[in-house]
Motif scaffolding. Sequence first.
Motif, PDB file in Angstrom:
ATOM      1  N   LEU A  57       5.870 -13.124  -5.705  1.00  0.00           N
ATOM      2  CA  LEU A  57       6.547 -12.234  -4.758  1.00  0.00           C
ATOM      3  C   LEU A  57       7.985 -12.666  -4.497  1.00  0.00           C
ATOM      4  O   LEU A  57       8.846 -11.813  -4.276  1.00  0.00           O
ATOM      5  N   ARG A  58       8.262 -13.950  -4.546  1.00  0.00           N
ATOM      6  CA  ARG A  58       9.661 -14.395  -4.423  1.00  0.00           C
ATOM      7  C   ARG A  58      10.508 -13.730  -5.498  1.00  0.00           C
ATOM      8  O   ARG A  58      11.615 -13.263  -5.244  1.00  0.00           O
ATOM      9  N   PRO A  72      10.630   2.850  -1.133  1.00  0.00           N
ATOM     10  CA  PRO A  72       9.917   1.608  -0.914  1.00  0.00           C
ATOM     11  C   PRO A  72       9.181   1.119  -2.171  1.00  0.00           C
ATOM     12  O   PRO A  72       8.753   1.903  -3.003  1.00  0.00           O
ATOM     13  N   LEU A  73       9.036  -0.201  -2.230  1.00  0.00           N
ATOM     14  CA  LEU A  73       8.395  -0.847  -3.365  1.00  0.00           C
ATOM     15  C   LEU A  73       7.008  -1.328  -2.953  1.00  0.00           C
ATOM     16  O   LEU A  73       6.868  -2.242  -2.155  1.00  0.00           O
ATOM     17  N   ASP A  74       5.998  -0.683  -3.508  1.00  0.00           N
ATOM     18  CA  ASP A  74       4.605  -1.079  -3.285  1.00  0.00           C
ATOM     19  C   ASP A  74       4.270  -2.134  -4.334  1.00  0.00           C
ATOM     20  O   ASP A  74       3.978  -1.816  -5.473  1.00  0.00           O
ATOM     21  N   TYR A  75       4.346  -3.419  -3.925  1.00  0.00           N
ATOM     22  CA  TYR A  75       4.094  -4.503  -4.870  1.00  0.00           C
ATOM     23  C   TYR A  75       2.622  -4.638  -5.196  1.00  0.00           C
ATOM     24  O   TYR A  75       2.252  -5.348  -6.119  1.00  0.00           O
ATOM     25  N   ASN A  76       1.783  -3.961  -4.471  1.00  0.00           N
ATOM     26  CA  ASN A  76       0.359  -3.839  -4.748  1.00  0.00           C
ATOM     27  C   ASN A  76      -0.422  -5.079  -4.327  1.00  0.00           C
ATOM     28  O   ASN A  76       0.096  -6.185  -4.345  1.00  0.00           O
ATOM     29  N   ALA A 123       8.464  -5.829 -15.296  1.00  0.00           N
ATOM     30  CA  ALA A 123       7.845  -7.004 -15.903  1.00  0.00           C
ATOM     31  C   ALA A 123       7.196  -7.922 -14.859  1.00  0.00           C
ATOM     32  O   ALA A 123       6.248  -8.642 -15.171  1.00  0.00           O
ATOM     33  N   GLN A 124       7.696  -7.888 -13.623  1.00  0.00           N
ATOM     34  CA  GLN A 124       7.172  -8.759 -12.566  1.00  0.00           C
ATOM     35  C   GLN A 124       5.958  -8.172 -11.861  1.00  0.00           C
ATOM     36  O   GLN A 124       5.168  -8.907 -11.279  1.00  0.00           O
ATOM     37  N   SER A 181       0.842  -1.203   0.000  1.00  0.00           N
ATOM     38  CA  SER A 181       0.000   0.000   0.000  1.00  0.00           C
ATOM     39  C   SER A 181       0.872   1.246   0.000  1.00  0.00           C
ATOM     40  O   SER A 181       1.993   1.237   0.524  1.00  0.00           O
ATOM     41  N   GLY A 182       0.335   2.295  -0.586  1.00  0.00           N
ATOM     42  CA  GLY A 182       1.047   3.563  -0.625  1.00  0.00           C
ATOM     43  C   GLY A 182       1.256   4.147   0.760  1.00  0.00           C
ATOM     44  O   GLY A 182       2.315   4.707   1.048  1.00  0.00           O
TER      45      GLY A 182
END
Length: 176
Positions: free
Chosen positions: A131-132, A117-121, A106-107, A75-76
């Motif tokens: 996620l790995r 930070p990376l928000d993978y959503n 691409a992932q 999350s943001g």
Amino acid sequence: NKPIVALKAGRSEAGAAVSLSHTSSVAGSDELYRALFDRLGVVAVDSCTELLETVKLFDVSAPPRGRRIVVFTCSGGSSNLGADRADEVGLELPPIPEAARSTLAAQLPYFAAVSNPLDYNTALWGKEAELRGVFGTAMSAGVDAGVLLIDYTPVEYGEPEAERAVARALVHASRA
């Protein structure tokens, strides 16, 4: 080679006065103690919660070799909190290098921003294999550790298996 974590009492002027009147053994400038701790590699924490969480971390993992981290969230708002806290405690959030950025793009879902930070959503919530890959790509980009900010909801409302899958993905990527 054992990490030492310290929660020093008597950091304030009033607290130092109490320490001085009680034992005198830990009285003194908190600034000087912090400098000593830094020099000796002692991890200084500011609360009982931080003490317990840090000791738990060191029970399952070696201390990071440096201050460069990547923060993972879904999350943001959590990304903002992670960035703020990293700054407060002196951790660095290096930008994702270009080679890793294209792999991450691409992932991740097309609408996710590649940043640290990376928000993978939430589109990847609970998808351990995906996620790995995301976590592994980001952590192979010159950082000392990956930090996962995750909200655990009460069991009756949450998705405990999805939450565990996200945590397992970070553990697997960290080991790799």
